[in-house]
Write a protein that holds these residues in place. Structure first.
Motif, PDB file in Angstrom:
ATOM      1  N   LYS A   7      -1.445 -12.765  -1.144  1.00  0.00           N
ATOM      2  CA  LYS A   7      -2.079 -12.390  -2.408  1.00  0.00           C
ATOM      3  C   LYS A   7      -1.197 -11.405  -3.179  1.00  0.00           C
ATOM      4  N   GLN A   8      -0.563 -10.473  -2.455  1.00  0.00           N
ATOM      5  CA  GLN A   8       0.321  -9.526  -3.124  1.00  0.00           C
ATOM      6  C   GLN A   8       1.495 -10.241  -3.772  1.00  0.00           C
ATOM      7  N   LEU A   9       2.078 -11.211  -3.062  1.00  0.00           N
ATOM      8  CA  LEU A   9       3.190 -11.967  -3.624  1.00  0.00           C
ATOM      9  C   LEU A   9       2.750 -12.777  -4.837  1.00  0.00           C
ATOM     10  N   GLY A  47      28.807   0.100  -6.796  1.00  0.00           N
ATOM     11  CA  GLY A  47      29.190   0.459  -5.434  1.00  0.00           C
ATOM     12  C   GLY A  47      28.245  -0.157  -4.429  1.00  0.00           C
ATOM     13  N   SER A  48      27.144   0.514  -4.120  1.00  0.00           N
ATOM     14  CA  SER A  48      26.180   0.020  -3.143  1.00  0.00           C
ATOM     15  C   SER A  48      25.160  -0.901  -3.817  1.00  0.00           C
ATOM     16  N   ARG A  49      24.446  -1.653  -2.974  1.00  0.00           N
ATOM     17  CA  ARG A  49      23.382  -2.498  -3.486  1.00  0.00           C
ATOM     18  C   ARG A  49      22.128  -1.676  -3.735  1.00  0.00           C
ATOM     19  N   ASP A  50      21.396  -2.057  -4.778  1.00  0.00           N
ATOM     20  CA  ASP A  50      20.127  -1.405  -5.084  1.00  0.00           C
ATOM     21  C   ASP A  50      19.016  -1.923  -4.183  1.00  0.00           C
ATOM     22  N   TYR A  51      18.042  -1.081  -3.890  1.00  0.00           N
ATOM     23  CA  TYR A  51      16.738  -1.538  -3.424  1.00  0.00           C
ATOM     24  C   TYR A  51      15.914  -1.830  -4.674  1.00  0.00           C
ATOM     25  N   ILE A  52      15.412  -3.056  -4.793  1.00  0.00           N
ATOM     26  CA  ILE A  52      14.693  -3.443  -6.007  1.00  0.00           C
ATOM     27  C   ILE A  52      13.215  -3.672  -5.714  1.00  0.00           C
ATOM     28  N   ILE A  53      12.384  -3.439  -6.734  1.00  0.00           N
ATOM     29  CA  ILE A  53      10.933  -3.514  -6.607  1.00  0.00           C
ATOM     30  C   ILE A  53      10.394  -4.397  -7.724  1.00  0.00           C
ATOM     31  N   PRO A  54       9.694  -5.471  -7.396  1.00  0.00           N
ATOM     32  CA  PRO A  54       9.167  -6.349  -8.443  1.00  0.00           C
ATOM     33  C   PRO A  54       8.035  -5.689  -9.216  1.00  0.00           C
ATOM     34  N   SER A  55       7.963  -6.008 -10.495  1.00  0.00           N
ATOM     35  CA  SER A  55       6.904  -5.468 -11.357  1.00  0.00           C
ATOM     36  C   SER A  55       5.741  -6.457 -11.429  1.00  0.00           C
ATOM     37  N   THR A  94      13.588   2.981 -11.581  1.00  0.00           N
ATOM     38  CA  THR A  94      14.594   2.976 -12.631  1.00  0.00           C
ATOM     39  C   THR A  94      15.056   1.550 -12.899  1.00  0.00           C
ATOM     40  N   ALA A  95      15.954   1.417 -13.873  1.00  0.00           N
ATOM     41  CA  ALA A  95      16.594   0.125 -14.119  1.00  0.00           C
ATOM     42  C   ALA A  95      17.700  -0.093 -13.091  1.00  0.00           C
ATOM     43  N   SER A  96      17.943  -1.334 -12.744  1.00  0.00           N
ATOM     44  CA  SER A  96      18.985  -1.660 -11.773  1.00  0.00           C
ATOM     45  C   SER A  96      20.342  -1.683 -12.471  1.00  0.00           C
ATOM     46  N   LYS A 148       6.117  -9.756 -14.859  1.00  0.00           N
ATOM     47  CA  LYS A 148       6.572 -10.704 -13.841  1.00  0.00           C
ATOM     48  C   LYS A 148       7.989 -11.186 -14.145  1.00  0.00           C
ATOM     49  N   GLY A 149       8.775 -11.256 -13.077  1.00  0.00           N
ATOM     50  CA  GLY A 149      10.162 -11.672 -13.217  1.00  0.00           C
ATOM     51  C   GLY A 149      11.117 -10.531 -13.487  1.00  0.00           C
ATOM     52  N   LYS A 150      10.574  -9.334 -13.661  1.00  0.00           N
ATOM     53  CA  LYS A 150      11.412  -8.150 -13.876  1.00  0.00           C
ATOM     54  C   LYS A 150      11.254  -7.201 -12.693  1.00  0.00           C
ATOM     55  N   PHE A 151      12.259  -6.337 -12.544  1.00  0.00           N
ATOM     56  CA  PHE A 151      12.319  -5.489 -11.348  1.00  0.00           C
ATOM     57  C   PHE A 151      12.694  -4.057 -11.699  1.00  0.00           C
ATOM     58  N   TYR A 152      12.119  -3.131 -10.955  1.00  0.00           N
ATOM     59  CA  TYR A 152      12.604  -1.759 -10.930  1.00  0.00           C
ATOM     60  C   TYR A 152      13.651  -1.649  -9.822  1.00  0.00           C
ATOM     61  N   ALA A 153      14.369  -0.541  -9.833  1.00  0.00           N
ATOM     62  CA  ALA A 153      15.263  -0.223  -8.722  1.00  0.00           C
ATOM     63  C   ALA A 153      15.001   1.214  -8.292  1.00  0.00           C
ATOM     64  N   LEU A 154      15.139   1.454  -6.987  1.00  0.00           N
ATOM     65  CA  LEU A 154      15.115   2.832  -6.511  1.00  0.00           C
ATOM     66  C   LEU A 154      16.473   3.460  -6.833  1.00  0.00           C
ATOM     67  N   PRO A 155      16.512   4.732  -7.216  1.00  0.00           N
ATOM     68  CA  PRO A 155      17.771   5.330  -7.658  1.00  0.00           C
ATOM     69  C   PRO A 155      18.770   5.519  -6.514  1.00  0.00           C
TER      70      PRO A 155
END
Length: 581
Positions: free
Chosen positions: A569-571, A172-180, A166-168, A184-191
C-alpha cells in the motif's frame, strides 16, 4: 523510592548518610552469611550489602544480573576496600529494596572485555550500550559537542539548521533518495552535506554559520565510515584561507585541550603534491617515517628490466628486517592493490641485487637512504627496502598503503599520539576514466588559486590548483573545506569545464547561479567529521564505538532490521512498482 545519588557518586564523606540509588545489577554474590549486589548506572558502581539477618536478604538472594533495582540504605566504610573503582572505599548497608523490573539472561556479558561478536552486540545495541566503555564514549561525544558549540558561539557563529529533504545533486558519492507521495515520480535526497544551503546563507548575510549537520552518503563503508553521519559544518563571509585555518586550529586545540590533550599550534602544512610525493596519500599518517623515495632516474637503463622499463620506480625503507614469510605476505597485500609485485632488498639478501652492478645498487641505496634510513647507504644495520615499479600514481598510492601496513605490523600506530597537519592546494580537477571527463576533486563550488585562473582555458585542467584544504590526523581526513567561487561567471565556467550542459546546469544549480547575481560575498568554509573526531578522542579505530545506533559495513542496522521491506500500500501511494528481476 526517589533517587538521591548516582552509583558513582558516593565517597568517604557520605558515610552515615541515608541514600537511595537506582540502577542495574552488575553482579550478585551470595556468600552464605552475606549477600552483595553491585549496582551500576552510567556514573559507576556501588557495592550494596545485605546481612543474613536483614529481612530483605531472602528477596535479595533472588536478584539476578541486569535486573533494574532501587535500593535505600546507609553509607558505611568498607572493611575490604577496592581501589579499582572510585566508590571502592564505601558500601551501602541496604534497608529498602524495590525491584523495578526483571531481566532475562542477556545474550552476552555486560562488561568492557566482552567476547561476543560485534553483529550480536549490534542486534542488542541497547544492552551493548550499558557497557561502561561505550557509555564513556557517548559521554565524550556529548562533552565534545558542547565544547565546540561554546567555542563557535564565542566566535560569533549562528547555529542554523538546514533541510533534511533536499534536491538531488549528486557530486562524488551517490545520494540516498526518497520518493514524494504528493509529487509522484519526483524524489527528495538526503543531504550529503549542506553545501549549497550554507553558501546561500552567506548570500543571505548570515556572515558566520554552523550546525551539527546530519548527512548521508551511499558509498562503500569501512571501519571509519557510516552511511549516515554527523558533520560540524561551518561557513564564513569575507574570509581567506588563513582565517579558516586560524578558526579551525583554535577549535581543535580547544576541543582536545578539554580532554587534557595539548595540540601545538600552528599546525604543519603540506601541499597535496608534497603529501603524495612523500607519503603516497593525501591524508598521511606522520607518526612514523618510511617516506617514499623516487628511484626512477637512479634505475633508468639499469640491469633489472622491471625497473629499467617502468614509467615510475619508488621505494620506502623500513628500519626493520622482515622475514621472507612476512615479505611474502606484504607482496600479496600490494598485489591486492593492483600492482604486479614487490621488489625488496635487505643487507644480507635481495630480490633484485643480482641483476644489478655494484654501482647501480649503490646508486639505488644512496637515493633510498637520503633521509638517513638505517643501513641504506652502507649496507649495514637492520632495514628492508621495498620498491614498486608501475604507473606513477599507482606506485605512490600503493607504497602509501604499504608504509601504513608496515607500521601496523611493527605496532607504531600509537592511539595516544596525535599528529595533525593541513593538506593544501588540492588539484581542482581530476580525470575520471569511468566517465571519460574531468570531475571536481572536492566539489564544483571550490575556488581556484588566483594565479591558476588563466589555466581555466581548458588546455590542461590537471594543473589547476584549488583553494581547498583538508585537516588530517593519524591517517584520517578530519575535515575538508575551501574558499568558494563567488563570481557567477567563474562558477558557470567551472560547470562548463566539468561537462555539465546548460540545461542540466540550470536544473541542478540554477538556484545557486541566480543567487550569485544578487551581491554574493567572498566566502569559505569547512566541514569536520564529528564522529571521527570523537573516535580519536576515545582512541578507537572503529567508528561504531562512538555512534549510539550504528550500521554495519553492509549498511544494515541489525537491531531494527533496516533497511526493511515496506507494505504494498505504501508503494502504491508513492506510485512505485518493484521489479526485482
Amino acid at each position: 523510592m526517589k533517587r538521591t545519588h548516582t552509583c558513582g557518586e558516593l565517597r568517604i564523606e557520605h558515610i552515615g548518610q541515608t541514600v537511595t540509588l537506582c540502577g542495574w545489577v552488575q553482579r550478585a554474590r551470595d556468600l552464605g552469611g552475606l549477600i552483595f549486589i553491585d549496582l551500576r548506572d552510567r556514573a559507576g558502581i556501588t557495592q550494596c550489602l545485605f546481612n543474613t539477618d536483614n529481612p530483605l536478604a531472602g528477596e535479595a538472594a533472588q536478584v539476578r544480573g541486569e535486573w533494574c533495582l532501587a535500593v535505600t540504605g546507609t553509607v558505611r566504610e568498607r572493611s575490604s576496600k577496592n581501589k579499582n573503582i572510585p566508590t571502592g572505599d564505601i558500601e551501602l548497608d541496604v534497608t529498602g529494596l524495590t525491584v523495578l523490573s526483571r531481566a532475562q539472561t542477556p545474550p552476552f556479558e555486560i562488561e568492557d572485555d566482552c567476547k561476543a561478536n560485534e553483529l550480536l552486540r549490534l542486534e542488542y545495541r541497547y544492552l551493548d550500550l550499558r557497557r561502561p566503555v561505550l557509555q564513556h564514549n557517548l559521554a565524550v561525544r556529548h562533552r565534545a559537542m558542547q565544547t565546540v558549540r561554546r567555542y563557535l558561539d564565542g566566535k560569533g557563529f549562528y547555529e542554523i539548521e538546514t533541510p533534511m529533504l533536499t534536491a538531488s545533486t549528486p557530486e562524488g558519492s551517490r545520494d540516498y533518495i526518497i520518493p514524494s507521495r504528493l509529487h509522484k515520480g519526483k524524489f527528495y535526497a538526503l543531504p550529503q552535506s549542506p553545501q549549497q544551503y550554507k553558501q546561500l546563507l552567506m548570500v543571505a548575510g548570515m556572515d558566520k554559520y554552523f550546525q551539527f549537520a546530519r548527512c548521508a552518503r551511499d558509498e562503500d563503508l569501512r571501519a571509519d565510515r557510516q552511511p549516515d553521519f554527523t558533520q560540524i559544518d561551518m561557513e564564513m563571509s569575507f574570509v581567506d584561507v588563513e582565517d579558516v585555518y586560524t578558526l579551525a586550529e583554535g577549535m581543535i586545540a580547544g576541543l582536545f585541550g578539554a580532554f587534557g590533550i595539548e595540540i601545538p599550534l600552528p599546525l604543519p602544512r603540506l601541499t597535496w603534491h608534497e603529501a603524495m610525493e612523500r607519503y603516497g596519500s593525501d591524508k598521511p599518517d606522520t607518526r612514523f617515517g618510511f617516506e617514499l623515495r623516487d628511484l626512477t632516474e637512479a634505475t633508468r637503463g639499469c640491469g633489472f628490466g622491471v625497473f629499467a622499463n617502468a614509467p615510475s620506480v619508488r621505494c620506502i625503507v623500513v628500519d626493520h628486517e622482515f622475514t621472507r614469510k612476512e615479505i611474502d605476505a606484504l607482496t600479496e597485500f600490494v598485489k591486492g592493490l593492483g600492482v604486479k609485485g614487490l621488489a625488496w632488498h635487505k643487507a644480507e639478501s635481495s630480490s633484485f641485487a643480482k641483476f644489478l652492478s655494484e654501482d647501480e645498487l649503490a646508486a639505488i641505496l644512496r637515493v633510498a637512504g637520503a633521509n638517513g634510513a638505517p643501513g641504506a647507504q652502507d649496507g649495514g644495520g637492520k632495514y628492508t627496502l621495498f620498491a614498486i615499479a608501475d604507473e606513477d600514481g599507482l606506485v605512490k598510492t600503493t607504497l602509501g598503503a604499504l608504509r601504513l601496513e608496515c607500521a601496523r605490523k611493527l605496532d607504531l600506530l600509537k592511539p595516544d599520539q596525535y599528529n595533525f597537519l593541513w593538506i593544501t592546494e588540492f588539484p581542482m580537477f581530476e580525470y575520471s576514466q569511468e566517465e571519460g571527463r574531468f570531475v571536481a576533486q572536492h566539489h564544483p563550488f571550490t575556488g581556484p588559486m588566483e594565479e591558476d585562473i588563466p589555466l581555466l582555458d581548458g588546455k590542461d585542467l590537471s594543473k589547476v590548483r584549488s583553494k581547498a584544504y583538508d585537516m588530517v590526523c593519524n591517517g584520517y581526513e578530519l575535515c575538508s573545506g575551501s574558499i568558494r567561487i563567488h563570481d557567477a561567471g567563474v562558477q558557470a565556467k567551472v560547470f562548463d569545464l566539468l561537462g555539465i550542459p546548460e540545461d542540466e546546469m540550470q536544473r541542478r544549480f540554477g538556484h545557486m547561479l541566480k543567487a550569485f547575481t544578487y551581491g554574493v560575498p567572498p566566502h569559505g568554509g569547512i566541514g569536520f567529521g564529528f564522529d571521527r573526531l570523537v573516535m580519536l578522542l576515545c582512541q578507537t579505530a572503529n567508528i561504531r564505538d562512538v555512534v549510539a545506533f550504528p550500521k554495519t559495513q553492509s549498511a544494515v542496522e541489525p537491531m531494527t532490521g533496516c533497511p526493511s521491506d515496506v507494505d504494498a500500500k505504501q508503494l502504491e501511494e508513492l506510485g512505485i512498482g518493484l521489479d526485482m528481476e
